[in-house]
Motif scaffolding. Structure first.
Motif, PDB file in Angstrom:
ATOM      1  N   GLU A 172       0.925  -1.081  -0.090  1.00  8.88           N
ATOM      2  CA  GLU A 172      -0.125  -0.053   0.083  1.00  8.88           C
ATOM      3  C   GLU A 172       0.742   1.066   0.121  1.00  8.88           C
ATOM      4  OE1 GLU A 172      -3.187   0.430  -0.528  1.00  8.88           O
ATOM      5  OE2 GLU A 172      -3.660  -1.760  -0.599  1.00  8.88           O
ATOM      6  N   TYR A 175       2.043   2.737  -3.617  1.00 10.04           N
ATOM      7  CA  TYR A 175       1.182   3.569  -4.308  1.00 10.04           C
ATOM      8  C   TYR A 175       1.465   4.918  -4.058  1.00 10.04           C
ATOM      9  CZ  TYR A 175      -1.441  -0.724  -5.475  1.00 10.04           C
ATOM     10  OH  TYR A 175      -1.607  -2.009  -5.909  1.00 10.04           O
ATOM     11  N   TYR A 194      -6.039   4.204  -9.487  1.00  9.47           N
ATOM     12  CA  TYR A 194      -7.204   3.504  -9.342  1.00  9.47           C
ATOM     13  C   TYR A 194      -6.970   2.076  -9.143  1.00  9.47           C
ATOM     14  CZ  TYR A 194      -9.804   7.728 -11.441  1.00  9.47           C
ATOM     15  OH  TYR A 194     -10.259   9.154 -11.531  1.00  9.47           O
ATOM     16  N   SER A 195      -7.774   1.641  -8.367  1.00 10.80           N
ATOM     17  CA  SER A 195      -7.848   0.154  -8.060  1.00 10.80           C
ATOM     18  C   SER A 195      -8.607  -0.556  -9.370  1.00 10.80           C
ATOM     19  CB  SER A 195      -8.219  -0.083  -6.676  1.00 10.80           C
ATOM     20  OG  SER A 195      -9.586   0.233  -6.436  1.00 10.80           O
ATOM     21  N   ASN A 197     -11.070  -3.681 -10.398  1.00 10.66           N
ATOM     22  CA  ASN A 197     -11.868  -5.031  -9.904  1.00 10.66           C
ATOM     23  C   ASN A 197     -12.094  -5.866 -11.260  1.00 10.66           C
ATOM     24  OD1 ASN A 197     -14.037  -6.870  -9.022  1.00 10.66           O
ATOM     25  ND2 ASN A 197     -14.094  -5.640  -7.265  1.00 10.66           N
ATOM     26  N   ARG A 204     -11.715   2.203  -9.552  1.00  9.70           N
ATOM     27  CA  ARG A 204     -12.484   3.075  -8.470  1.00  9.70           C
ATOM     28  C   ARG A 204     -11.046   3.744  -7.935  1.00  9.70           C
ATOM     29  NH1 ARG A 204     -17.395   1.725  -8.045  1.00  9.70           N
ATOM     30  NH2 ARG A 204     -18.143  -0.424  -8.455  1.00  9.70           N
ATOM     31  N   LYS A 206      -8.401   5.084  -5.781  1.00  8.95           N
ATOM     32  CA  LYS A 206      -7.728   4.878  -4.487  1.00  8.95           C
ATOM     33  C   LYS A 206      -7.097   5.946  -3.992  1.00  8.95           C
ATOM     34  CE  LYS A 206      -4.410   1.100  -3.372  1.00  8.95           C
ATOM     35  NZ  LYS A 206      -5.438   0.096  -2.905  1.00  8.95           N
ATOM     36  N   SER A 218     -15.049   6.630 -10.208  1.00 10.45           N
ATOM     37  CA  SER A 218     -15.123   5.133 -10.771  1.00 10.45           C
ATOM     38  C   SER A 218     -15.429   5.290 -12.255  1.00 10.45           C
ATOM     39  CB  SER A 218     -16.237   4.434 -10.000  1.00 10.45           C
ATOM     40  OG  SER A 218     -17.434   5.043 -10.204  1.00 10.45           O
ATOM     41  N   ALA A 262      -4.217  -2.295 -10.321  1.00 12.91           N
ATOM     42  CA  ALA A 262      -4.390  -0.976 -10.394  1.00 12.91           C
ATOM     43  C   ALA A 262      -3.913  -0.199 -11.605  1.00 12.91           C
ATOM     44  CB  ALA A 262      -3.918  -0.177  -9.005  1.00 12.91           C
ATOM     45  N   ARG A 361      -9.838   5.340   2.620  1.00 16.81           N
ATOM     46  CA  ARG A 361      -9.081   4.670   1.420  1.00 16.81           C
ATOM     47  C   ARG A 361      -8.209   3.464   1.944  1.00 16.81           C
ATOM     48  NH1 ARG A 361      -6.146   9.937  -0.373  1.00 16.81           N
ATOM     49  NH2 ARG A 361      -5.447   9.609   1.585  1.00 16.81           N
ATOM     50  N   THR A 362      -7.817   2.810   1.089  1.00 22.40           N
ATOM     51  CA  THR A 362      -7.062   1.403   1.387  1.00 22.40           C
ATOM     52  C   THR A 362      -5.593   1.786   1.880  1.00 22.40           C
ATOM     53  OG1 THR A 362      -6.497   1.129  -0.988  1.00 22.40           O
ATOM     54  CG2 THR A 362      -8.100  -0.140   0.386  1.00 22.40           C
ATOM     55  N   VAL A 363      -5.327   3.103   1.311  1.00 20.76           N
ATOM     56  CA  VAL A 363      -3.803   3.627   1.600  1.00 20.76           C
ATOM     57  C   VAL A 363      -3.934   4.271   2.905  1.00 20.76           C
ATOM     58  CG1 VAL A 363      -3.046   4.054  -0.900  1.00 20.76           C
ATOM     59  CG2 VAL A 363      -4.138   5.831   0.264  1.00 20.76           C
TER      60      VAL A 363
END
Length: 421
Positions: A172, A175, A194-195, A197, A204, A206, A218, A262, A361-363
């Protein structure tokens, strides 16, 4: 033909003819002198009109002058056939037309040559200005390349250090580090990650540095030709390679074991930095990132977890090391980050963990100090003016279970003394 010039030419010719008619015919005792003048004033008038207005208007002037000459001849001799019978009688009429035509053609040729020369001169000036701009741009690029090679902070050796550092980071963190590298070395103003899926086919947002209001949060990959090339064909693509109106300047996939995790996109940078050199450097940095992400994900699976078991809450000691990395990015790349701090009242950590994951956010990194019962939230690549919004969301999400604390950013996390608002 300019109407103003026609009117002016006719008016001047008539006025001069009237003056000559009056002085050399009307008030003369011997009126025949008008026909015998040598050189005739009307001949000189036709020369002047031809030189002044060109062939077309010169001939009009000659017609008017000839009309006055014929009028005088008829008043004296009252015989048009006599005028046409002898060269001595009509020679001046011929001279009027020859003078107007010859000198008029000379004037027209001169005017045409001057216009041609003027156009060529303007073309030379335009080419010179374009060449001057190209030269200045080339000099600027040359200076930039010198900086990349010579400057200690942007040298090839420093780039190697950056590549080596990428290999030591968690997945993480990579990024955030990538955004900092691109902003520094490519002078990018707005960079997004952007990640992807694979199941839904959506990209989406990130994390983004720069103007956070640009771009979509997105996107469906199959609706964009450019992003389809990046994600599905795993290619590094720039805006000039596709016809999508809203495609970023440069975009590249982040790949792990053959799958796209991503994409990284440069959405805005100075136009004079947008060169082939910048594109090749972008591809090189992305290649380093892809190698680093492979290693980071593998190492993350082996090393002892930095998080409290079963949760996304980082241990406090690990969090302090993570914060040092963000402070380094602030120093190296000028990347802002946010740090929020809350005193926990009676609330279950599982509840905090679950609710925080809803909007962070994931970060972003959340840590909990078990001793002081303080919750820390680290927000990479986040401008200071956005912290109040995020802070309000956190407080609203956890109701009255948190007490907002002031944090002295200048001091280390461990040394700061919390004070309740």
């Amino acid at each position: 033909m300019d109407k103003k010039k026609i009117i002016l030419c006719v008016a001047e010719t008539i006025i001069v003819n009237i003056i000559i008619y009056y002085f050399f015919f009307k008030i003369q005792p011997n009126q025949d002198v008008y026909l015998q003048l040598n050189p005739h004033p009307l001949f000189l008038l036709c020369i002047v009109m031809g030189l002044r207005y060109g062939n077309y208007l010169g001939l009009i002037s000659a017609v008017i002058s000839s009309a006055f000459y014929i009028k005088v001849f008829l008043e004296i001799y009252d015989d048009l056939i006599l005028l046409l019978s002898y060269l001595t009688h009509y020679k001046y009429i011929l001279l009027f037309f020859w003078a107007a035509m010859i000198f008029g053609v000379f004037k027209d040729n001169h005017k045409t040559n001057m216009e041609k020369i003027s156009e060529e001169n303007q073309l030379i000036k335009d080419n010179y200005n374009q060449l001057s701009k190209t030269y200045k741009l080339t000099r600027k690029i040359q200076e930039e390349l010198k900086k990349q090679i010579i400057n200690s902070e942007e040298s090839i050796l420093y780039l190697y250090e950056i590549a080596t550092r990428l290999e030591t980071l968690e997945s993480e963190e990579i990024y955030t580090e990538t955004i900092g590298i691109l902003s520094k070395f490519l002078r990018a103003d707005t960079v997004s990650v952007y990640s992807y899926n694979e199941a839904s086919g959506y990209l989406r947002l990130k994390i983004r540095m720069g103007d956070i209001n640009t771009g979509n949060r997105s996107m469906l990959v199959e609706e964009s030709y450019g992003f389809s090339k990046v994600v599905l064909e795993k290619q590094v693509v720039r805006w000039s390679d596709v016809k999508d109106d809203d495609f970023p300047l440069m975009s590249a996939p982040i790949i792990q074991t053959g799958k796209v995790l991503a994409i990284v996109s440069i959405e805005h940078m100075d136009f004079d930095k947008l060169s082939e050199y910048a594109f090749q450097l972008f591809k090189l940095i992305i290649e380093w990132v892809n190698k680093a992400i492979e290693q980071a994900i593998y190492v993350d699976g082996l090393r002892e977890s930095k998080y409290i078991a079963g949760m996304k809450l980082m241990y406090y000691e690990s969090f302090k090391e993570r914060l040092k990395e963000e402070e380094r990015r602030k120093k190296d790349f000028g990347m802002d980050f946010g740090l929020l701090k809350f005193k926990i009242n009676n609330i279950n950590l599982e509840v905090i963990n679950e609710r925080m994951q809803r909007f962070l956010r994931t970060v972003d990194v959340v840590s909990y100090d078990l001793d002081q019962k303080i919750l820390y939230v680290l927000l990479p690549a986040t401008p200071a003016e956005k912290l109040d919004i995020i802070e309000e969301r956190i407080l609203n999400s956890l109701d009255s279970e948190l007490v907002q604390l002031k944090l002295n950013i200048g001091a280390s996390v461990g040394d700061s003394t919390p004070t309740e608002d």
